[in-house]
Scaffold this motif. Sequence first.
Motif, mmCIF file in Angstrom:
data_model
loop_
_atom_site.group_PDB
_atom_site.id
_atom_site.type_symbol
_atom_site.label_atom_id
_atom_site.label_comp_id
_atom_site.label_asym_id
_atom_site.label_seq_id
_atom_site.Cartn_x
_atom_site.Cartn_y
_atom_site.Cartn_z
ATOM 1 N N VAL A 17 -10.483 -10.868 -6.208
ATOM 2 C CA VAL A 17 -10.531 -12.325 -6.242
ATOM 3 C C VAL A 17 -9.143 -12.870 -6.533
ATOM 4 N N THR A 18 -8.815 -14.001 -5.920
ATOM 5 C CA THR A 18 -7.576 -14.702 -6.228
ATOM 6 C C THR A 18 -7.842 -16.204 -6.220
ATOM 7 N N VAL A 19 -6.933 -16.952 -6.805
ATOM 8 C CA VAL A 19 -6.984 -18.410 -6.778
ATOM 9 C C VAL A 19 -5.719 -18.884 -6.090
ATOM 10 N N MET A 20 -5.881 -19.640 -4.997
ATOM 11 C CA MET A 20 -4.731 -20.251 -4.337
ATOM 12 C C MET A 20 -5.217 -21.419 -3.494
ATOM 13 N N THR A 21 -4.453 -22.482 -3.524
ATOM 14 C CA THR A 21 -4.833 -23.654 -2.740
ATOM 15 C C THR A 21 -4.183 -23.640 -1.360
ATOM 16 N N ASP A 22 -3.099 -22.892 -1.199
ATOM 17 C CA ASP A 22 -2.394 -22.812 0.078
ATOM 18 C C ASP A 22 -2.018 -21.356 0.324
ATOM 19 N N ALA A 23 -2.656 -20.723 1.287
ATOM 20 C CA ALA A 23 -2.460 -19.294 1.542
ATOM 21 C C ALA A 23 -1.157 -18.967 2.256
ATOM 22 N N ARG A 24 -0.317 -19.971 2.536
ATOM 23 C CA ARG A 24 0.952 -19.703 3.231
ATOM 24 C C ARG A 24 2.113 -19.552 2.263
ATOM 25 N N LEU A 25 1.915 -19.849 1.002
ATOM 26 C CA LEU A 25 3.022 -19.915 0.047
ATOM 27 C C LEU A 25 3.448 -18.551 -0.477
ATOM 28 N N ALA A 83 1.686 -11.125 1.441
ATOM 29 C CA ALA A 83 1.843 -9.760 0.939
ATOM 30 C C ALA A 83 0.625 -9.325 0.137
ATOM 31 N N LEU A 84 0.047 -10.252 -0.631
ATOM 32 C CA LEU A 84 -1.175 -9.929 -1.375
ATOM 33 C C LEU A 84 -2.300 -9.584 -0.403
ATOM 34 N N ARG A 85 -2.463 -10.392 0.625
ATOM 35 C CA ARG A 85 -3.512 -10.102 1.617
ATOM 36 C C ARG A 85 -3.295 -8.739 2.264
ATOM 37 N N ALA A 86 -2.046 -8.445 2.612
ATOM 38 C CA ALA A 86 -1.746 -7.161 3.259
ATOM 39 C C ALA A 86 -2.042 -5.992 2.317
ATOM 40 N N CYS A 145 -10.241 -4.897 2.769
ATOM 41 C CA CYS A 145 -10.845 -6.226 2.868
ATOM 42 C C CYS A 145 -9.814 -7.285 2.486
ATOM 43 N N ASP A 146 -10.165 -8.531 2.769
ATOM 44 C CA ASP A 146 -9.370 -9.651 2.273
ATOM 45 C C ASP A 146 -9.873 -10.015 0.884
ATOM 46 N N PRO A 147 -9.015 -10.575 0.057
ATOM 47 C CA PRO A 147 -9.507 -11.031 -1.247
ATOM 48 C C PRO A 147 -10.388 -12.262 -1.082
ATOM 49 N N VAL A 148 -11.312 -12.450 -2.017
ATOM 50 C CA VAL A 148 -12.073 -13.692 -2.081
ATOM 51 C C VAL A 148 -11.110 -14.740 -2.632
ATOM 52 N N ILE A 149 -10.891 -15.812 -1.871
ATOM 53 C CA ILE A 149 -9.917 -16.833 -2.273
ATOM 54 C C ILE A 149 -10.665 -18.043 -2.816
ATOM 55 N N LEU A 150 -10.412 -18.362 -4.074
ATOM 56 C CA LEU A 150 -11.014 -19.526 -4.711
ATOM 57 C C LEU A 150 -10.039 -20.695 -4.626
ATOM 58 N N GLY A 151 -10.530 -21.867 -4.280
ATOM 59 C CA GLY A 151 -9.711 -23.075 -4.277
ATOM 60 C C GLY A 151 -8.947 -23.352 -3.003
ATOM 61 N N LEU A 152 -9.094 -22.519 -1.982
ATOM 62 C CA LEU A 152 -8.322 -22.685 -0.751
ATOM 63 C C LEU A 152 -8.599 -24.045 -0.109
ATOM 64 N N GLY A 153 -7.537 -24.782 0.157
ATOM 65 C CA GLY A 153 -7.651 -26.085 0.798
ATOM 66 C C GLY A 153 -8.023 -27.218 -0.138
ATOM 67 N N LYS A 154 -8.237 -26.904 -1.406
ATOM 68 C CA LYS A 154 -8.597 -27.941 -2.378
ATOM 69 C C LYS A 154 -7.341 -28.392 -3.121
ATOM 70 N N PRO A 155 -7.329 -29.629 -3.592
ATOM 71 C CA PRO A 155 -6.145 -30.083 -4.337
ATOM 72 C C PRO A 155 -6.045 -29.374 -5.686
ATOM 73 N N LEU A 157 1.323 -8.361 -6.738
ATOM 74 C CA LEU A 157 0.955 -7.431 -5.672
ATOM 75 C C LEU A 157 0.096 -6.312 -6.236
ATOM 76 N N LEU A 158 -0.888 -5.867 -5.460
ATOM 77 C CA LEU A 158 -1.725 -4.747 -5.871
ATOM 78 C C LEU A 158 -0.947 -3.448 -5.749
#
Length: 185
Positions: free
Chosen positions: A7-15, A20-23, A31-41, A73-74
């Motif tokens: 699990v991770t928390v990020m509002t913008d996955a491009r930053l 590198a975390l996704r990779a 798998c991809d991480p579960v992203i909490l807060g993506l696209g939210k302010p 990074l993992l």
Amino acid sequence: MQPLTVVTVMTDARLRYAPALRASCRRLYGCDPVILGLGKPWIGRSSSKIILLRVALRQLRGLVLYVDGYDTLLLRGPGAVRDALAACSRPFLMAAETLAWPSWFPGLPSLRYIATPYRCLNAGCFVAEAGYAAKVFRRLPSLADSDQVALAELWVRDPSVFVIDHAGGLCHCLNGASADLARDS
């Protein structure tokens, strides 16, 4: 064997280091991480992170590997992460880093006696049983300026709440330590 969710928390996955975390998650966990807060302010401070994790931890089952989406990074795959948690005296293993605490946070006990560069609590990574982690996060203030400070203060008040990974084996926090990385050819 309990399921393990990254699990991770990020509002913008491009930053910054988010790609590198996704990779590293794909390479080590398939798998991809579960992203909490993506696209939210972002509501500011660490309140967003604490609130999002509180909700998610109540819903998740098994083990949770939380990784900060912007500077962590993992390093280890699921087997090593499970083994590290199993070797702990608590169902919650918090990462460590080389700087930040205790030097910037007066009033906390000195950790100079720890014979490793990874003396400082790193709120950017932990592995825990989801139910236990939910209880820990309920103990944190909702309007915390810093999740790192909130977790450090909790640990100082009650060191039995989690174990700090002074071996630095769970993850690599790039805050002040990006020079420690070597790029694969």
